[in-house]
Design an enzyme around this catalytic site. Structure first.
Site, mmCIF file in Angstrom:
data_model
loop_
_atom_site.group_PDB
_atom_site.id
_atom_site.type_symbol
_atom_site.label_atom_id
_atom_site.label_comp_id
_atom_site.label_asym_id
_atom_site.label_seq_id
_atom_site.Cartn_x
_atom_site.Cartn_y
_atom_site.Cartn_z
ATOM 1 N N ARG A 159 0.850 -0.939 0.039
ATOM 2 C CA ARG A 159 0.074 0.149 0.023
ATOM 3 C C ARG A 159 0.713 1.137 0.069
ATOM 4 O O ARG A 159 1.997 1.278 0.019
ATOM 5 C CB ARG A 159 -1.070 -0.148 1.132
ATOM 6 N N VAL A 176 11.333 -7.480 6.592
ATOM 7 C CA VAL A 176 12.829 -7.067 6.131
ATOM 8 C C VAL A 176 13.621 -7.040 7.465
ATOM 9 O O VAL A 176 15.020 -6.931 6.950
ATOM 10 C CB VAL A 176 12.604 -5.763 5.422
ATOM 11 N N TYR A 213 11.764 7.559 15.129
ATOM 12 C CA TYR A 213 11.546 7.566 13.271
ATOM 13 C C TYR A 213 12.738 8.670 12.936
ATOM 14 O O TYR A 213 13.140 8.322 11.827
ATOM 15 C CB TYR A 213 10.153 7.972 13.280
ATOM 16 N N LYS A 272 15.458 8.044 10.057
ATOM 17 C CA LYS A 272 15.304 8.599 8.789
ATOM 18 C C LYS A 272 16.617 9.438 8.400
ATOM 19 O O LYS A 272 17.144 9.567 7.328
ATOM 20 C CB LYS A 272 14.093 9.580 8.487
HETATM 21 P P1 NAP Z 1 2.448 2.817 4.832
HETATM 22 O O1 NAP Z 1 1.260 3.232 4.014
HETATM 23 O O2 NAP Z 1 2.213 2.511 6.429
HETATM 24 O O3 NAP Z 1 2.935 1.626 4.118
HETATM 25 C C1 NAP Z 1 4.014 0.974 4.700
HETATM 26 C C2 NAP Z 1 3.980 -0.523 4.310
HETATM 27 O O4 NAP Z 1 5.349 -1.071 4.919
HETATM 28 C C3 NAP Z 1 3.103 -1.461 4.734
HETATM 29 O O5 NAP Z 1 2.300 -1.974 3.866
HETATM 30 C C4 NAP Z 1 3.620 -1.998 5.820
HETATM 31 O O6 NAP Z 1 2.908 -3.428 5.989
HETATM 32 C C5 NAP Z 1 5.122 -2.492 5.246
HETATM 33 N N1 NAP Z 1 5.936 -2.873 6.322
HETATM 34 C C6 NAP Z 1 6.053 -2.322 7.579
HETATM 35 N N2 NAP Z 1 6.859 -3.235 8.332
HETATM 36 C C7 NAP Z 1 7.534 -3.986 7.434
HETATM 37 C C8 NAP Z 1 8.565 -5.024 7.515
HETATM 38 N N3 NAP Z 1 8.970 -5.415 8.510
HETATM 39 N N4 NAP Z 1 8.812 -5.757 6.379
HETATM 40 C C9 NAP Z 1 8.211 -5.694 5.432
HETATM 41 N N5 NAP Z 1 7.186 -4.695 5.100
HETATM 42 C C10 NAP Z 1 6.745 -3.873 6.162
HETATM 43 O O7 NAP Z 1 3.413 3.895 4.667
HETATM 44 P P2 NAP Z 1 3.928 4.958 3.535
HETATM 45 O O8 NAP Z 1 3.115 6.310 4.188
HETATM 46 O O9 NAP Z 1 3.420 4.684 2.332
HETATM 47 O O10 NAP Z 1 5.472 5.069 3.775
HETATM 48 C C11 NAP Z 1 6.360 4.285 2.955
HETATM 49 C C12 NAP Z 1 7.868 4.910 3.425
HETATM 50 O O11 NAP Z 1 7.815 6.213 3.243
HETATM 51 C C13 NAP Z 1 8.018 4.594 4.790
HETATM 52 O O12 NAP Z 1 9.474 4.423 4.986
HETATM 53 C C14 NAP Z 1 7.868 5.967 5.434
HETATM 54 O O13 NAP Z 1 8.618 6.069 6.689
HETATM 55 C C15 NAP Z 1 8.275 6.932 4.355
HETATM 56 N N6 NAP Z 1 7.446 8.327 4.565
HETATM 57 C C16 NAP Z 1 6.330 8.475 4.551
HETATM 58 C C17 NAP Z 1 5.771 9.769 4.630
HETATM 59 C C18 NAP Z 1 4.241 9.953 4.684
HETATM 60 O O14 NAP Z 1 3.973 11.147 4.724
HETATM 61 N N7 NAP Z 1 3.581 9.097 4.408
HETATM 62 C C19 NAP Z 1 6.746 10.741 4.654
HETATM 63 C C20 NAP Z 1 8.128 10.703 4.699
HETATM 64 C C21 NAP Z 1 8.476 9.209 4.713
HETATM 65 P P3 NAP Z 1 1.648 -3.698 7.130
HETATM 66 O O15 NAP Z 1 0.385 -2.980 6.564
HETATM 67 O O16 NAP Z 1 1.486 -5.069 7.295
HETATM 68 O O17 NAP Z 1 2.292 -3.193 8.535
#
Ligand code: NAP
Length: 253
Positions: free
Chosen positions: A16, A64, A154, A158
């Protein structure tokens, strides 16, 4: 299409959010894509979005942060799709709290997924990249690397991703491998939705409040990050390495 050669890409946390949008975008760029996430079944939506448009993708369940699972997952990708030469370390979690309330478990969980997970994935995949004399690594950092209240775990992870990226660029450049970090600002995903829930405000109000602070006047979408990753994983980006690109609708802070 950005790349001239079809390659095998791995995107972690691709069930997702940003990971799913990135997997779909890399498939549109012409690559075969391994969609990795904790639960293999949860990857079905991303995989079918790719295959229904004529692309190639497989779902792989992996935590991971677990070395044996990572080794098995990467070996399976190589066997089923070919040697992986694109890696996007995107899997992530948040466990926010002020430091006086943060538990050791919340510290370890966040550091383990982001840093240990990216280390294990990259260690496994770089073996294929160096053998192929080609590779593109993109690591997900965040504007939180610069400091964010309630996120010592976090933001440390990061910021760590940035040092990790720069060192990979130095070590692997001679093998035709680039490494870059993308640092998103506010992106509308389940991760930011869960932050709104924790703060007890509606997601709509949270989005509107965030948009008002962002110079371009809107929050980011997963596709904004996927587009940047598409460029960094393209062949033509071969002279861009060790960089952190803030994708935040304005300057990073
Ligand atoms: P998200 O919607 O929560 O999706 C993260 C995905 O990573 C989920 O499908 C989750 O699986 C999976 N995951 C978690 N732990 C894992 C593990 N140990 N092994 C394999 N998969 C794992 O997050 P997102 O917002 O798309 O964020 C993606 C990346 O961008 C992250 O690194 C986040 O820190 C970074 N980021 C996001 C934002 C933001 O505003 N959204 C801003 C800056 C950086 P489950 O659903 O099963 O937990």
């Amino acid at each position: 299409m950005n790349s001239t050669t079809q390659r095998t890409a791995i995107v972690t946390g691709a069930a997702r959010g940003i990971g799913a949008a990135t997997a779909i975008r890399l498939a549109k760029d012409g690559h075969a894509v391994a969609v990795l996430d904790l639960d293999e079944a949860s990857c079905a939506g991303t995989v079918s979005a790719i295959t229904s448009s004529g692309g190639r993708a497989i779902a792989v369940g992996v935590d991971v942060s677990q070395p044996d699972q990572v080794e098995a997952a990467v070996a399976r990708v190589a066997a089923e799709l070919g040697a992986p030469t694109i890696l996007v370390n995107n899997a992530g979690i948040i466990r926010d709290n002020l430091i006086f309330k943060m538990t050791i478990e919340d510290w370890d969980a966040v550091l383990n997924v982001h840093l240990r997970g990216s280390f294990l994935m990259t260690k496994a995949v770089q073996a294929y990249m160096t053998a192929e004399k080609y590779g593109r690594i993109v690591n997900l950092s965040s504007t939180s690397a610069l400091g964010n209240r309630g996120q010592v775990n976090y933001s440390a992870a990061k910021a760590g991703m940035q040092g990790f990226t720069k060192t990979l660029a130095i070590e692997l450049g001679r093998f035709g491998v680039t490494a870059n970090a993308v640092a998103p600002g506010f992106i509308a995903t389940d991760m930011t939705r869960s932050t709104a829930e924790r703060m007890k405000i509606s997601f709509e109000d949270f989005l509107a409040g965030a948009a008002a602070q962002i110079p371009v006047g809107r929050v980011g979408q997963p596709e904004d990050i996927a587009a940047t990753i598409s460029f960094l994983t393209s062949e033509e980006a071969g002279f861009v390495s060790g960089q952190v690109i803030y994708v935040a609708g304005g300057p990073e802070d």
